[in-house]
Design an enzyme around this catalytic site. Structure first.
Site, short mmCIF file in Angstrom:
data_model
loop_
_atom_site.label_atom_id
_atom_site.label_comp_id
_atom_site.label_asym_id
_atom_site.label_seq_id
_atom_site.Cartn_x
_atom_site.Cartn_y
_atom_site.Cartn_z
N GLU A 169 -2.25 10.01 -8.34
CA GLU A 169 -2.18 9.16 -9.54
C GLU A 169 -3.05 9.65 -10.69
O GLU A 169 -2.69 9.51 -11.86
CB GLU A 169 -2.53 7.71 -9.20
CG GLU A 169 -1.41 6.94 -8.51
CD GLU A 169 -1.29 7.23 -7.03
OE1 GLU A 169 -2.20 7.88 -6.47
OE2 GLU A 169 -0.30 6.81 -6.41
N HIS A 217 -1.33 -4.08 -1.48
CA HIS A 217 -0.10 -3.79 -2.22
C HIS A 217 0.44 -4.99 -2.99
O HIS A 217 1.60 -5.00 -3.37
CB HIS A 217 1.00 -3.29 -1.27
CG HIS A 217 0.89 -1.84 -0.94
ND1 HIS A 217 -0.24 -1.27 -0.43
CD2 HIS A 217 1.79 -0.82 -1.05
CE1 HIS A 217 -0.04 0.01 -0.23
NE2 HIS A 217 1.18 0.32 -0.62
#
Lengths: 320, 323
Positions: free
Chosen positions: B60, B129
């Protein structure tokens, strides 16, 4: 190389040295705030490296950026004015020592989070690749940056996408006060490039001509192959990590030994020995650098502070 | 007006913008061959090709970092972070780089950059998540943070985000992709930084955004059956935050409930409530109520997860508290 070019390299190195010596004094007088990381001892690295680029090639570096800024063609007075936080500074007084940039000179900063500018460099190269520009990105960083994740993400992507980027590790043997062998699993930094199949080289960073030659070859490789190259440049900083560093991590004898290898002295001797320039010519350049530095200090000290309205300028680019 | 899903609205915005400007490209995890893990970029790879729809490694920091660099070099990248939970791995590049470069270099750097990402809980994905950390990102000047709650707003705001010369974090909600709504025909934009009254009412002001707009609208329907008319103001953009319609509504209703999916502490509700008190204290007839996620990492078990997330009943209870 023409004689003029030889002399120009010499002048750039001396100018960086004088500007930083002046900056150290101004810092001690309290006229420069924040941190001040001096490049003294490493001048041959960026001078040799950047002299080998084409004007369209981008340069991006870490926080030890005053010398790089000058090599990129930013006038010393704009560097000095930035150090003093003046509105005439290269970043309008908002960046300071660690955050200098000049887009018109293709100098993309001056980044103070260790390693974080490597992904940006990959992106600059990606942009040029996407737009089919004949430009490469030269990304400089210290040995300390090779231990952080950003380094590995950026090198990996540069190879996966074959980005036109030259990775340049300035190995000055210490990440702040921690020696390379105490922080890195491999002390020969270039080995890390092998892990990503990136061709690499290593060069003596105290000799500006060796740096320039290695840089020319590396830049040619990146441009011709449209893929990354990794250049390790071995060097040493003569001053502390930043002003006020007690330097408990290295012995004065070690520093003294390296100072005998002063890149400016080595180059000066070379120019005289090879009869490229006379002592008198070089003395004149020394004087010129001293004068330009004094003018830069004068310019910075007499420049205006940023006006209060500058505080809220440039938070966003969009006009709303 | 066509009735389409949120997914289609976002997809259309991306597609139309990429057709309009060849300098726009997408990069992210599984955006290409896979077609996007939420299928937003399905069909893009075949149509626009590998150069403009770029699959990245799962990394990322370099996704966002490279997008910043490419934006500086003159392109207009749209980076996708598979979920906002993974944005923490790119936090440095979002807040230390994207949010600061324009200012720090005296206005020289221009970053026409969009980071699309997906937040929210309710799908039993467990604590790592399912987060709604929008307020964290809204904390940083220099970043724009957009979080639409309807297909119409999503399409118009995404187009504005792509056309913006500032870095925009565009937060979609994982459980809104199937939500349908009317969307104007043709090319249109909705400017960043404007709140909107999504439901008029006279009795209480509900301030909300994203998924909680849907929850608040359901609560308002039920309240209407009891004769309570809630006015719902959708923030749509968290930074810059447009308090105009909120204050206007509050001056009319004198009561407010703020509904967000993220945690209460240091959240969007805290900010909005403070601003209402600062700007319209004399108009308050009751202490402002906040509805938010329970202060726990979101659990996997369905019942526990639903207990932790704000529900329609929580909104109704809070509204009755301020009346």
């Amino acid at each position: 190389m023409e004689k003029e070019e030889y002399l120009d390299l010499y002048y750039q190195m001396v100018l960086i040295r004088r500007v930083e010596e002046a900056a150290a004094q101004l810092y001690q007088q309290g006229k420069i705030g924040g941190f001040l990381h001096l490049y003294i001892g490493q001048e041959a690295v960026s001078t040799g490296l950047i002299s080998a680029r084409q004007p369209q090639d981008r340069v991006i570096t870490a926080y030890r950026d005053h010398g790089v800024a000058i090599n990129c063609g930013i006038p010393a007075k704009k560097v000095m004015a930035e150090l003093l936080g003046k509105t005439t500074g290269v970043s309008k007084g908002k960046g300071g020592s660690m955050h200098m940039a000049d887009v018109s000179k293709n100098f993309w900063g001056g980044h103070a989070i260790v390693g974080a500018h490597l992904p940006l460099a990959a992106g600059l190269a990606l942009g040029d690749q996407y737009l089919e520009n004949d430009a490469i990105t030269i990304c400089m960083f210290g040995d300390g940056a090779t231990n952080i994740g950003y380094f590995h993400e950026a090198l990996n992507l540069s190879k996966v996408w074959n980005l036109p980027v030259l990775w340049v590790c300035e190995n000055n043997r210490y990440g702040m006060g921690t020696a390379v062998e105490r922080a890195s699993a491999v002390s020969e930094i270039r080995q890390k490039a092998e892990g990503y199949c990136i061709p690499n080289d290593c060069v003596d960073g105290m000799d500006v001509l060796k740096v320039r030659q290695a840089a020319e070859e590396a830049i040619r490789f990146v441009r011709q192959n449209n893929s990354p190259f990794f250049l390790e440049i071995e060097t040493y900083r003569f001053r502390g990590h930043s002003m006020g560093d007690p330097e408990r991590y290295r012995k004065p004898e070690e520093v003294k030994k390296w100072e005998e290898n002063d890149p400016i002295g080595i180059y000066r001797n070379h120019l005289i020995a090879k009869q490229i320039a006379s002592e008198e010519e070089l003395d004149l350049l020394d004087e010129k650098a001293t004068k330009e530095t004094a003018e830069a200090v004068q310019f910075a000290e007499t420049s205006p502070e940023p006006p209060p309205e500058a505080l809220f300028e440039h938070v966003y680019a969009d006009v709303s | 007006m066509a009735k389409i899903t949120m997914r289609e609205a976002i997809s259309q915005a991306l597609w139309e913008e990429m057709e309009r400007d060849p300098n726009i490209f997408i990069l992210g995890e599984e955006v290409g061959v896979w077609g996007g893990t939420y299928a937003v970029t399905k069909g893009f790879y075949d149509h626009f090709g590998a150069k403009r729809v770029r699959d990245t490694p799962i990394a990322e920091a370099v996704i966002v970092g490279a997008a910043i660099g490419a934006a500086l070099a003159g392109t207009r990248p749209v980076a996708e972070l598979m979920t906002i939970n993974f944005a923490f791995s790119a936090m440095d590049h979002i807040v230390n780089e994207a949010a600061k470069l324009h200012y720090m270099f005296g206005g020289q750097f221009i970053l026409p950059l969009v980071i699309r990402t997906v937040g929210g809980g309710g799908r039993q994905l467990g604590a790592t998540h399912s987060q709604t950390p929008d307020a964290i990102f809204a904390h940083f000047p220099g970043l724009k943070v957009v979080a639409p709650g309807t297909p119409e707003d999503a399409k118009g705001l995404l187009k504005s985000s792509i056309r913006s010369n500032d870095p925009v974090l565009f937060i979609e909600h994982a459980t809104l992709y199937q939500t349908r709504g009317e969307v104007p025909e043709g090319d249109y934009t909705i400017p960043i930084g404007f709140s909107k009254v999504q439901r008029p009412g006279r009795d209480v002001t509900i301030v909300t955004y994203s998924k909680m707009l849907e929850t608040s609208l359901k609560a308002a329907e039920q309240l209407a059956k009891e004769g309570i008319e809630a006015e719902i103001v959708d923030l749509r953009t968290l930074r810059p935050l447009d308090m105009g319609p909120v204050i206007e509504s509050f001056k009319k209703t004198n009561r407010a409930v703020i509904v967000e999916e993220g945690w209460r502490s240091f959240g969007v509700g805290s900010e909005v409530a403070s601003r209402i008190y600062e700007e319209a204290f004399d108009y308050a007839d009751a202490p402002i109520q906040r509805v938010a996620q329970k202060e726990v990492p979101l659990p996997y078990n369905r019942n526990l997860e639903q207990m932790a997330l704000p529900q329609v009943e929580d909104v109704i209870t809070a509204v009755k508290e301020v009346l």
